[in-house]
Design an enzyme around this catalytic site. Structure first.
Site, PDB file in Angstrom:
ATOM      1  N   MET A  75       8.691-111.097  -4.116  1.00  0.00           N
ATOM      2  CA  MET A  75       7.569-111.152  -5.207  1.00  0.00           C
ATOM      3  C   MET A  75       7.841-111.358  -6.740  1.00  0.00           C
ATOM      4  O   MET A  75       6.881-110.932  -7.574  1.00  0.00           O
ATOM      5  CB  MET A  75       6.915-109.535  -5.110  1.00  0.00           C
ATOM      6  CG  MET A  75       6.500-109.347  -3.681  1.00  0.00           C
ATOM      7  SD  MET A  75       5.224-110.369  -2.981  1.00  0.00           S
ATOM      8  CE  MET A  75       5.515-109.937  -1.328  1.00  0.00           C
ATOM      9  N   GLU A 116      16.103-111.085 -12.929  1.00  0.00           N
ATOM     10  CA  GLU A 116      16.858-112.403 -13.050  1.00  0.00           C
ATOM     11  C   GLU A 116      18.263-111.786 -13.765  1.00  0.00           C
ATOM     12  O   GLU A 116      19.258-112.518 -13.175  1.00  0.00           O
ATOM     13  CB  GLU A 116      16.255-113.153 -14.257  1.00  0.00           C
ATOM     14  CG  GLU A 116      15.073-114.001 -13.664  1.00  0.00           C
ATOM     15  CD  GLU A 116      13.760-113.164 -13.235  1.00  0.00           C
ATOM     16  OE1 GLU A 116      12.910-113.682 -12.716  1.00  0.00           O
ATOM     17  OE2 GLU A 116      13.663-111.900 -13.661  1.00  0.00           O
ATOM     18  N   ASP A 130      33.927-114.359  -3.200  1.00  0.00           N
ATOM     19  CA  ASP A 130      34.027-115.432  -2.232  1.00  0.00           C
ATOM     20  C   ASP A 130      35.273-116.489  -2.354  1.00  0.00           C
ATOM     21  O   ASP A 130      35.929-116.885  -1.382  1.00  0.00           O
ATOM     22  CB  ASP A 130      32.745-116.456  -2.308  1.00  0.00           C
ATOM     23  CG  ASP A 130      32.882-117.637  -1.439  1.00  0.00           C
ATOM     24  OD1 ASP A 130      33.228-117.594  -0.139  1.00  0.00           O
ATOM     25  OD2 ASP A 130      32.634-118.846  -2.014  1.00  0.00           O
TER      26      ASP A 130
END
Length: 165
Positions: A75, A116, A130
């Protein structure tokens, strides 16, 4: 469900109409962290991680994530960001290495950039994980939280010192 703007009259999800909101400057700052072991810390600092420059890649990932937040969060409105900055600070104590991540995001628009900033901080931390997981999968990410935001109808927000992690 009246209090929730993301639901329509049928109780189903909708993207809020922001067309009537004023265009103002909006900013947000979010933080996250990654706790790593001594080996990872030394390899990041020494540029010895096989996948490359961890902080440079993580910084780029954070900027990319901020720019693409509406692709991740259903949204969220697509926004034209005017600035994204990712910064790092190490906290070193005995056998404790914590990488603090700060994501600052800015726009001039009709809706805020909190998501954001949070997405940027999260993606930055995930990228560090990672790139270093081959050495140790026991790294700890978080907490991730909004530090402050400015602009908009609801005004400014700044996390109090008692709320800071």
């Amino acid at each position: 469900m009246r209090d929730f703007t993301h639901f329509n009259e049928q109780g189903r999800a909708k993207m809020v109409d922001i067309s009537e909101k004023s265009i103002t400057e909006r900013t947000a700052v979010a933080k996250s962290s990654v706790e790593v072991n001594k080996e990872i810390y030394e390899k990041i600092i020494g540029g010895k991680i096989r996948k490359g420059d961890v902080l440079a890649v993580a910084q780029i990932a954070g900027v990319m994530a901020a720019k693409n937040t509406s692709q991740w969060i259903p949204m969220c409105h697509p926004l034209s960001l005017t600035g994204v900055d990712i910064s790092f600070e190490w906290e070193e104590t005995r056998n404790h290495y914590l990488l603090h991540i700060e994501a600052s995001v800015k726009t001039t628009g009709r809706t805020g950039v909190e998501m954001e900033a949070l997405t940027a901080a999260s993606a930055t931390a995930l990228t560090v994980y990672d790139m270093c997981k081959a050495i140790d999968k026991g790294m700890v990410i978080g907490p991730t939280y909004l530090v402050k935001k400015t602009g908009g109808v609801h005004g400014d927000f700044e996390r109090s010192s008692s709320q800071k992690s």
